[in-house]
Design a protein around this motif. Structure first.
Motif, PDB file in Angstrom:
ATOM      1  N   LEU A  30      28.264  43.953  31.303  1.00 39.37           N
ATOM      2  CA  LEU A  30      28.816  42.931  30.421  1.00 39.37           C
ATOM      3  C   LEU A  30      29.134  43.519  29.058  1.00 39.37           C
ATOM      4  CD1 LEU A  30      29.470  39.933  29.856  1.00 39.37           C
ATOM      5  CD2 LEU A  30      27.098  39.688  29.105  1.00 39.37           C
ATOM      6  N   ILE A  31      28.234  44.321  28.524  1.00 38.80           N
ATOM      7  CA  ILE A  31      28.457  44.935  27.214  1.00 38.80           C
ATOM      8  C   ILE A  31      29.641  45.896  27.273  1.00 38.80           C
ATOM      9  CG2 ILE A  31      27.452  46.517  25.508  1.00 38.80           C
ATOM     10  CD1 ILE A  31      24.738  45.140  26.167  1.00 38.80           C
ATOM     11  N   PHE A  33      32.263  45.757  29.280  1.00 38.10           N
ATOM     12  CA  PHE A  33      33.500  44.971  29.344  1.00 38.10           C
ATOM     13  C   PHE A  33      33.824  44.314  28.012  1.00 38.10           C
ATOM     14  CE2 PHE A  33      32.822  44.670  34.110  1.00 38.10           C
ATOM     15  CZ  PHE A  33      33.817  45.594  34.382  1.00 38.10           C
ATOM     16  N   MET A  34      32.808  43.841  27.300  1.00 35.53           N
ATOM     17  CA  MET A  34      33.046  43.205  26.002  1.00 35.53           C
ATOM     18  C   MET A  34      33.567  44.208  24.983  1.00 35.53           C
ATOM     19  SD  MET A  34      29.802  40.595  25.785  1.00 35.53           S
ATOM     20  CE  MET A  34      29.985  40.346  24.058  1.00 35.53           C
ATOM     21  N   VAL A  35      33.120  45.450  25.044  1.00 32.10           N
ATOM     22  CA  VAL A  35      33.568  46.467  24.094  1.00 32.10           C
ATOM     23  C   VAL A  35      34.976  46.945  24.432  1.00 32.10           C
ATOM     24  CG1 VAL A  35      33.128  48.830  23.299  1.00 32.10           C
ATOM     25  CG2 VAL A  35      31.245  47.205  23.479  1.00 32.10           C
ATOM     26  N   THR A  36      35.278  47.108  25.723  1.00 29.92           N
ATOM     27  CA  THR A  36      36.575  47.674  26.103  1.00 29.92           C
ATOM     28  C   THR A  36      37.692  46.631  26.180  1.00 29.92           C
ATOM     29  OG1 THR A  36      36.020  47.439  28.448  1.00 29.92           O
ATOM     30  CG2 THR A  36      35.550  49.568  27.404  1.00 29.92           C
ATOM     31  N   ALA A  37      37.395  45.346  26.298  1.00 28.51           N
ATOM     32  CA  ALA A  37      38.433  44.312  26.438  1.00 28.51           C
ATOM     33  C   ALA A  37      39.415  44.283  25.266  1.00 28.51           C
ATOM     34  CB  ALA A  37      37.807  42.952  26.654  1.00 28.51           C
TER      35      ALA A  37
END
Length: 139
Positions: A30-31, A33-37
């Motif tokens: 989750l972390i 994906f949140m950073v790369t989105a």
């Protein structure tokens, strides 16, 4: 190694799934994906605009096929009866110098489709490029 619980006399193993490592992996994903989105660049789509739309033709020639398969040529306020052979020559005469003049074929509901196709074929064989069919919604 499975956990062992002693209850009184005998030992029993606990056969439950340990959820802690699974939850840890999910939180790490989750972390990530949140950073790369925000870094992913959205793609751009070029939509057509009204300014780029094709220009409406100045003159529209309408060929009306009646119930009795008679042909009528309409331009503006004028209308005249024609035969199958005269249609192409009459439209060519109206197009003098303007090859982008639109020709619209309208037919009564009871007319055979074959008749409409014959008129379209006659026009296309004469070199008239912009031929269309009129469509009206049923009441």
């Amino acid at each position: 190694m499975p956990a062992v619980v002693s209850r009184g006399r005998g030992r029993r193993t606990i056969s439950e799934i340990n959820m802690v490592p699974f939850i840890d992996v999910m939180l790490v994903l989750l972390i990530i994906f949140m950073v790369t989105a925000p870094l992913i660049a959205p793609s751009m789509i070029d939509l057509p605009s009204v300014g780029k739309a094709a220009k409406q033709p100045d003159q529209i020639v309408q060929i009306v096929i009646g119930k009795d398969e008679s042909l009528e040529l309409k331009t503006g306020d004028k209308a005249r009866k024609l035969t199958q052979r005269e249609v192409a020559a009459a439209v060519k005469a109206l197009q003098t110098g303007q090859t982008d003049t639109a020709v619209v074929i309208s037919a009564d509901r009871s007319v055979k489709y074959e008749t409409v196709v014959k008129v379209m074929d006659t026009l296309q064989r004469a070199g008239i490029q912009r031929v269309g069919l009129s469509v009206q919604l049923a009441p």
